[in-house]
Design a protein around this motif. Structure first.
Motif, PDB file in Angstrom:
ATOM      1  N   VAL A 134      35.645  48.872  61.256  1.00 25.33           N
ATOM      2  CA  VAL A 134      35.074  50.001  61.991  1.00 25.33           C
ATOM      3  C   VAL A 134      33.756  49.531  62.593  1.00 25.33           C
ATOM      4  O   VAL A 134      32.897  48.992  61.886  1.00 25.33           O
ATOM      5  CB  VAL A 134      34.837  51.214  61.068  1.00 25.33           C
ATOM      6  CG1 VAL A 134      34.195  52.358  61.836  1.00 25.33           C
ATOM      7  CG2 VAL A 134      36.153  51.655  60.436  1.00 25.33           C
ATOM      8  N   ILE A 135      33.672  49.675  63.911  1.00 27.10           N
ATOM      9  CA  ILE A 135      32.454  49.224  64.596  1.00 27.10           C
ATOM     10  C   ILE A 135      31.530  50.433  64.704  1.00 27.10           C
ATOM     11  O   ILE A 135      31.696  51.300  65.566  1.00 27.10           O
ATOM     12  CB  ILE A 135      32.805  48.613  65.960  1.00 27.10           C
ATOM     13  CG1 ILE A 135      33.756  47.424  65.722  1.00 27.10           C
ATOM     14  CG2 ILE A 135      31.548  48.164  66.702  1.00 27.10           C
ATOM     15  CD1 ILE A 135      34.419  46.899  66.947  1.00 27.10           C
TER      16      ILE A 135
ATOM     17  N   ARG B 221      46.081  40.548  81.766  1.00 27.00           N
ATOM     18  CA  ARG B 221      46.613  41.740  81.099  1.00 27.00           C
ATOM     19  C   ARG B 221      45.442  42.582  80.630  1.00 27.00           C
ATOM     20  O   ARG B 221      44.326  42.068  80.470  1.00 27.00           O
ATOM     21  CB  ARG B 221      47.508  41.339  79.933  1.00 27.00           C
ATOM     22  CG  ARG B 221      46.774  40.628  78.802  1.00 27.00           C
ATOM     23  CD  ARG B 221      47.759  39.963  77.853  1.00 27.00           C
ATOM     24  NE  ARG B 221      47.221  39.794  76.497  1.00 27.00           N
ATOM     25  CZ  ARG B 221      46.608  38.704  76.066  1.00 27.00           C
ATOM     26  NH1 ARG B 221      46.418  37.665  76.871  1.00 27.00           N
ATOM     27  NH2 ARG B 221      46.168  38.647  74.821  1.00 27.00           N
ATOM     28  N   ASP B 222      45.688  43.872  80.395  1.00 24.48           N
ATOM     29  CA  ASP B 222      44.640  44.761  79.904  1.00 24.48           C
ATOM     30  C   ASP B 222      44.730  44.882  78.395  1.00 24.48           C
ATOM     31  O   ASP B 222      45.814  45.070  77.842  1.00 24.48           O
ATOM     32  CB  ASP B 222      44.798  46.162  80.501  1.00 24.48           C
ATOM     33  CG  ASP B 222      44.398  46.180  81.957  1.00 24.48           C
ATOM     34  OD1 ASP B 222      43.601  45.296  82.359  1.00 24.48           O
ATOM     35  OD2 ASP B 222      44.885  47.063  82.697  1.00 24.48           O
ATOM     36  N   LEU B 223      43.562  44.784  77.765  1.00 29.92           N
ATOM     37  CA  LEU B 223      43.522  44.940  76.312  1.00 29.92           C
ATOM     38  C   LEU B 223      42.631  46.129  75.984  1.00 29.92           C
ATOM     39  O   LEU B 223      41.442  46.111  76.301  1.00 29.92           O
ATOM     40  CB  LEU B 223      42.869  43.720  75.674  1.00 29.92           C
ATOM     41  CG  LEU B 223      43.669  42.471  75.406  1.00 29.92           C
ATOM     42  CD1 LEU B 223      42.767  41.450  74.731  1.00 29.92           C
ATOM     43  CD2 LEU B 223      44.858  42.790  74.512  1.00 29.92           C
ATOM     44  N   PRO B 224      43.178  47.161  75.347  1.00 24.04           N
ATOM     45  CA  PRO B 224      42.328  48.291  74.988  1.00 24.04           C
ATOM     46  C   PRO B 224      41.442  47.940  73.773  1.00 24.04           C
ATOM     47  O   PRO B 224      41.894  47.306  72.838  1.00 24.04           O
ATOM     48  CB  PRO B 224      43.330  49.394  74.642  1.00 24.04           C
ATOM     49  CG  PRO B 224      44.600  48.694  74.308  1.00 24.04           C
ATOM     50  CD  PRO B 224      44.589  47.364  74.995  1.00 24.04           C
ATOM     51  N   PHE B 225      40.179  48.359  73.864  1.00 23.61           N
ATOM     52  CA  PHE B 225      39.238  48.089  72.774  1.00 23.61           C
ATOM     53  C   PHE B 225      38.598  49.411  72.374  1.00 23.61           C
ATOM     54  O   PHE B 225      38.321  50.266  73.217  1.00 23.61           O
ATOM     55  CB  PHE B 225      38.149  47.128  73.266  1.00 23.61           C
ATOM     56  CG  PHE B 225      37.144  46.744  72.216  1.00 23.61           C
ATOM     57  CD1 PHE B 225      37.456  45.785  71.263  1.00 23.61           C
ATOM     58  CD2 PHE B 225      35.887  47.356  72.168  1.00 23.61           C
ATOM     59  CE1 PHE B 225      36.529  45.427  70.287  1.00 23.61           C
ATOM     60  CE2 PHE B 225      34.953  46.992  71.194  1.00 23.61           C
ATOM     61  CZ  PHE B 225      35.279  46.027  70.251  1.00 23.61           C
TER      62      PHE B 225
ATOM     63  N   GLY C  57      35.532  57.852  69.991  1.00 25.80           N
ATOM     64  CA  GLY C  57      36.421  58.319  71.064  1.00 25.80           C
ATOM     65  C   GLY C  57      36.406  57.449  72.306  1.00 25.80           C
ATOM     66  O   GLY C  57      37.201  57.647  73.211  1.00 25.80           O
ATOM     67  N   GLN C  58      35.515  56.479  72.392  1.00 26.80           N
ATOM     68  CA  GLN C  58      35.466  55.642  73.610  1.00 26.80           C
ATOM     69  C   GLN C  58      36.518  54.542  73.544  1.00 26.80           C
ATOM     70  O   GLN C  58      36.751  53.953  72.495  1.00 26.80           O
ATOM     71  CB  GLN C  58      34.080  55.017  73.772  1.00 26.80           C
ATOM     72  CG  GLN C  58      33.986  54.136  75.023  1.00 26.80           C
ATOM     73  CD  GLN C  58      32.562  53.637  75.258  1.00 26.80           C
ATOM     74  OE1 GLN C  58      31.586  54.411  75.213  1.00 26.80           O
ATOM     75  NE2 GLN C  58      32.440  52.344  75.492  1.00 26.80           N
ATOM     76  N   VAL C  59      37.177  54.326  74.693  1.00 29.00           N
ATOM     77  CA  VAL C  59      38.114  53.202  74.803  1.00 29.00           C
ATOM     78  C   VAL C  59      37.752  52.451  76.070  1.00 29.00           C
ATOM     79  O   VAL C  59      37.494  53.072  77.100  1.00 29.00           O
ATOM     80  CB  VAL C  59      39.567  53.703  74.914  1.00 29.00           C
ATOM     81  CG1 VAL C  59      40.504  52.556  75.271  1.00 29.00           C
ATOM     82  CG2 VAL C  59      40.022  54.368  73.619  1.00 29.00           C
TER      83      VAL C  59
END
Ligand code: ATP
Ligand code: MG
Length: 577
Positions: free
Chosen positions: A368-369, A394-398, A375-377
């Motif tokens: 957990v950061i 490619r897109d990587l969701p963070f 809620g932010q992606v």
């Protein structure tokens, strides 16, 4: 001719075929060409499988050799089924063999043949041998054959049927053909030399009675020609110039030549022998592979642990990697065992160039950061393949919660451990540098179950302004977006280097590795992997190469096979142990 001696084992690139190495067979062919003994200068080879099983990596060596020579000498290579034993043969094998040869990248064009198409001609030639006094019908019971044949150091004995008249032989052979006699009661033998030091020349059987239905000729034939008689005649009928086979046929060569000479065939193919491929930690004989399949010890001929072409394909081997392997091992007269790591090396090299990268955490540990907004992606950009810029990104969701590999964290790490530990910093690939602030452990086991970390917003990959340097880079997956995928991990099928040579009283199956397949249920992958299709190749970053299994995957639900680890873990283990 170009200088091929500079060829190296690493020369294979994407879609390329490595430059062929010089070998003694090519030398022999060059000599024949310069002497003018190849009638119109066209080199004709053949690959002659018996359709009694699926092809394996040893066959690939022969395929690459025969088709490779035909390609390089602008000749042709025939695919010929050596189908003279109806009891063991099947159309399923005929089809799988064609599929495998094509998949390896070779094409026989119009030149698909079956030895069974020559049965009539071969029969006529047997009759011709009888007429010449060179063959006779022998009625010695099977249990006495060995005694008559003798041993290499002592001459054998003449059969009492050896001096039958031509007329009697013709009548008897005709009756064998009509099915008058039971199996095993008679054979047609070539009349050569019972005192030859070469056992194969001691009046070998050339026709036997067999009352099994043939997959192409049905019940038409009650007698079938033996391999040694069929093979040379099939080669001669097809105009083969060079008949390449494995070393165990060296002692059959005098018989091969005897038959062609006695029958005065217009075409006299050259038989040349080379060492067969043996690979460590596996078995290669079709009889043994068939046993693994029929006893249910593997999941069919194309089980990804099998050394079959179809097994390797399902495992994620590429045709280019197998061709490269065959080129690397070369062609010699020396018997030896090739380490399976050589094959794996060819695969890694090829997949490094073509595999799409993906992030997959096999054994997740939650992170957990804490300073990342709830809620932010954000979408980060990652390259699909650093070796191939045309593959794109490619897109990587963070997000605030991610998974990392359990192994990438230690509560009390040694100094050389460059991954995560309390108070330490690492980079998350394509993302940020994080620091581990707190470890939450399971009170019962003391195992870490969650890490509380903080990230540095200045360190975003591609726009890092912090000037920070860290030693470790980890792969990770967003907890909110990650998807669970089943992953099948394979290890060697056998525990010993030479399962082909079991100890006294043991069977090769006693050496099967019980852990050759493990299924990982915990893996979490970046979301795009759900659309992975069989036929695509992936590198799970820092872990290995993987493909969707073409039998077990469903649309939107891939099941992954590990093709090969990123590094040769066995080599490492044996270095450190
Ligand atoms: P197996 O021993 O696996 O049953 P085989 O020799 O009986 O194999 P075939 O179908 O007759 O199988 O083989 C077709 C061709 O492939 C032959 O020319 C044979 O010499 C070659 N071949 C078979 N196994 C190997 C191997 N391990 N290495 C190289 N060539 C091979
Ligand atoms: Mg064979």
């Amino acid at each position: 001719m170009s200088d091929e001696s500079t060829n190296t084992a690493t020369a294979a690139g994407k879609n390329s075929t490595p430059t062929p190495q010089r070998n003694f067979i090519r030398q022999h062919i060059d000599d024949d060409l310069s002497k003018g003994v190849v009638s119109d200068g066209t080199i004709i080879t053949r690959f002659p499988p018996e359709p009694n099983g699926y092809l394996h990596i040893g066959h690939a060596k022969s395929i690459c050799l025969n088709f490779g020579i035909a390609r390089d000498y602008r000749g042709r290579c025939h695919l010929r089924f050596d189908d003279t034993n109806p009891a063991a043969e099947d159309v399923e094998y005929v089809q799988s063999i064609q599929e495998d040869v094509r998949w390896l990248g070779f094409d026989w064009g119009e030149n698909l043949f079956f030895a069974s198409d020559y049965f009539e001609q071969i029969y006529d030639m047997a009759v011709q041998l009888i007429r010449q006094g060179h063959a006779y019908v022998c009625e010695i019971p099977q249990d006495q054959w060995g005694e008559y044949r003798g041993v290499p150091s002592k001459p054998g004995r003449h059969s009492p049927f050896r001096d039958r008249s031509v007329e009697e032989n013709l009548v008897e052979f005709g009756k064998m053909k009509q099915g008058v006699y039971p199996e095993g009661s008679r054979v047609l033998r070539a009349r050569i030399d019972m005192s030859s030091p070469n056992i194969h020349m001691r009046d070998p059987a050339i026709y036997r009675i067999k009352k099994a239905a043939h997959h192409r000729t049905g019940d038409h034939w009650k007698i079938y020609p033996m391999y040694d008689f069929t093979h040379c005649l099939s080669d001669a009928i097809e105009g083969i110039t060079h008949s390449l086979c494995t070393l165990e046929f060296e002692v059959h060569r005098p018989l091969y030549e005897w038959v062609l000479e006695k029958l005065s065939t217009p075409c006299r193919p050259q038989q040349i022998e080379f060492a067969r491929l043996s690979l460590s930690y596996t078995v290669m004989s079709k009889r043994r592979l068939l046993k693994l399949v029929t006893d249910g010890l593997v999941d069919g001929w194309d089980d990804p642990r099998m050394p079959t072409i179809s097994g390797l394909r399902r495992r994620g081997y590429t045709p280019a990697s197998i061709r490269d392997f065959c080129e690397t091992i070369g062609v010699t007269k020396y018997k030896g065992i090739t380490d399976i790591s050589v094959l794996e090396h060819s695969l890694r090299q090829d997949l490094n160039l073509r595999a799409e990268r993906a992030m997959v955490v096999m054994n997740p540990l939650k992170v957990v950061i804490t300073n990342y907004p709830q809620g932010q992606v954000e979408m980060l950009s990652a390259v699909k393949n650093p070796e191939d810029s045309s593959a794109g990104t490619r897109d990587l969701p963070f997000g605030r919660e991610i998974y990392i590999e359990k192994d990438d964290f230690m509560v009390d790490p040694p100094k050389k451990f460059f991954r995560l530990g309390p108070g330490r910093e690492v980079r998350l690939k394509y993302a940020y540098i994080i620091r581990c602030d707190e470890v939450i452990t399971d009170p019962a086991t003391g195992e870490p179950v969650e890490l509380r970390c903080s990230y540095d917003p200045e360190t975003r990959s591609g726009s890092d302004t912090s000037g920070k340097k860290v030693k470790g880079t980890l792969h990770w997956v967003s907890a909110l977006h990650g998807v669970n995928v089943p992953v099948r991990m394979f290890d060697r099928l056998f525990n010993v280097e030479k399962p082909d040579e079991p100890e006294e009283g043991k069977s090769f199956t006693d050496y099967l590795n019980p852990d050759s397949l493990t299924i990982v249920e915990t893996a979490i992958a970046e979301p795009d992997l759900l659309s992975a299709q069989p036929g695509q190749y992936f590198q799970f970053e820092r872990i290995g190469y993987f493909v969707p299994d073409h039998r077990l995957s469903q649309p939107g639900k891939p099941v992954f096979n590990r093709s090969v680890a990123l590094k040769d873990s066995w080599a490492k283990a044996s270095r450190t142990s």
